[in-house]
Design an enzyme around this catalytic site. Sequence first.
Site, short mmCIF file in Angstrom:
data_model
loop_
_atom_site.label_atom_id
_atom_site.label_comp_id
_atom_site.label_asym_id
_atom_site.label_seq_id
_atom_site.Cartn_x
_atom_site.Cartn_y
_atom_site.Cartn_z
N TYR A 140 0.81 -1.23 0.00
CA TYR A 140 0.00 0.00 0.00
C TYR A 140 0.84 1.28 0.00
O TYR A 140 0.32 2.35 -0.28
CB TYR A 140 -0.95 0.02 1.19
CG TYR A 140 -2.07 -1.00 1.11
CD1 TYR A 140 -2.30 -1.73 -0.05
CD2 TYR A 140 -2.90 -1.23 2.20
CE1 TYR A 140 -3.32 -2.68 -0.12
CE2 TYR A 140 -3.93 -2.17 2.14
CZ TYR A 140 -4.13 -2.88 0.98
OH TYR A 140 -5.14 -3.81 0.92
N LYS A 195 4.68 -14.48 2.52
CA LYS A 195 4.66 -15.28 1.29
C LYS A 195 6.12 -15.42 0.86
O LYS A 195 6.50 -15.11 -0.28
CB LYS A 195 3.79 -14.57 0.25
CG LYS A 195 3.38 -15.43 -0.92
CD LYS A 195 2.42 -16.55 -0.55
CE LYS A 195 2.19 -17.44 -1.77
NZ LYS A 195 1.49 -18.70 -1.43
N ASP A 227 -1.65 -17.71 2.43
CA ASP A 227 -2.78 -18.49 1.89
C ASP A 227 -3.20 -19.57 2.88
O ASP A 227 -4.40 -19.77 3.15
CB ASP A 227 -2.44 -19.08 0.51
CG ASP A 227 -1.04 -19.68 0.43
OD1 ASP A 227 -0.20 -19.34 1.29
OD2 ASP A 227 -0.79 -20.48 -0.47
N ASP A 251 -4.44 -6.23 6.16
CA ASP A 251 -5.75 -5.68 5.81
C ASP A 251 -6.72 -6.82 5.51
O ASP A 251 -7.85 -6.86 6.00
CB ASP A 251 -5.56 -4.77 4.57
CG ASP A 251 -6.81 -4.00 4.22
OD1 ASP A 251 -7.71 -3.89 5.08
OD2 ASP A 251 -6.88 -3.48 3.09
N ASP A 255 -9.98 -8.63 8.14
CA ASP A 255 -11.42 -8.70 7.81
C ASP A 255 -11.92 -10.14 7.99
O ASP A 255 -13.02 -10.36 8.50
CB ASP A 255 -11.67 -8.24 6.38
CG ASP A 255 -11.86 -6.72 6.28
OD1 ASP A 255 -11.33 -6.01 7.15
OD2 ASP A 255 -12.53 -6.25 5.35
#
Length: 369
Positions: A140, A195, A227, A251, A255
């Site tokens: 970001y 990752k 993942d 982020d 959620d």
Amino acid sequence: MKEIYDIAVVPGDGIGPEVSKAAVRVLTEALGSTAVLRFAEYPAGAELFQRTGDSFPAATFEACRSADAILHGAAGLPGVVHPDGTEAGLDFTLGLRSKLDLYANVRPIKLWPGVTSPLRGREVGDIDYVIVRENSEGLYAARGSGVFLRGEVAMDPLVQTRKGIERIVRFAFELARTRGGAPADGRRRVTCCDKANVLRSYALFREIFSEVARGYPDVEAEYALVDAMTLHLVRQPSHYDVIVTENMFGDIISDLGAATVGGMGMAPSAELGDGNGFFQASHGSAPDISGKGIANPYGTVLAGAMMLDWLGRRHGDRRLLDAARRIELAVHDALAQRNALSGDIGGTMGSADITGILCANLAPAASAA
Ligand code: ATP
């Protein structure tokens, strides 16, 4: 310890004013008749941009920078965008993050009593972990830069630095030392979520995580690819205590985590730098329900409790630490009795009535404070 703390309140857009009002009321009540917190409201957000063409006035930034802490409602309205298509409502939160270097986004994921998890068989106490999201770099950080070629090619660089990784990982381990460990086994644990098997930037994150972890032999260190992490957070959430991860991954998984404990309305968030703290619920401005008085205020009220806890630790002020605990207890009791549930968590009660119950539930302040 200070006598009075200045809190900059930015109500913002949509349900922002409703939920920030609820939090200010509970915070004021929790601290009793003495004016320990001095609240002052400042404008920012999409609605302000529509009216004035300025989404984040310089005076609001200055007030936030110099306040002891910042409490936010929510920001953004659909379709209120700059000429380049970016959302005007994001200017405030993203601007504060970078200007005040709020590098640690702390997102507790906790299942409270009376709230039904969509995960079968999960009860209160089974889910209680914190996601520590790196908030100043990662994917970001490329917002507003990157490369866009003739409508054919777009590139956004993923930036991770030794300094940025080191400080967020250290933050996560220090946080783990203040907690009681994972619900499943009581062990203090920090999980590095990355990752590293695909991208160098995440391999660097993992390498530095391992270096920092060696300085915390009392806290277990482990690794998970992002993942696989989405799977683990659904299948075995009780295993987790503190999870540290890059900006965009944080982020996304926060959620997912919020969904497992009743949704965005139940999820508080703190964005912390070395000198400033910014507190809000994790949800957006929910324009579909704004002005109806039905917004869930728990996320913002719990963010208010996080604010008191952060201020209390920084200033060694037991009044604030005590008030934070009493707010959490009031939330616990209201939810446990299932008599103060908003629509999104299976009830019918409005924000003002829930706020009233929370205030009534507050235990008296400790006299030694
Ligand atoms: P953003 O991108 O700004 O985070 P969003 O598009 O993810 O926002 P939200 O504004 O968080 O969306 O709303 C998503 C859904 O959740 C909406 O249906 C909204 O009504 C609901 N919701 C969000 N916050 C609350 C809350 N505090 N109480 C009740 N419902 C909420």
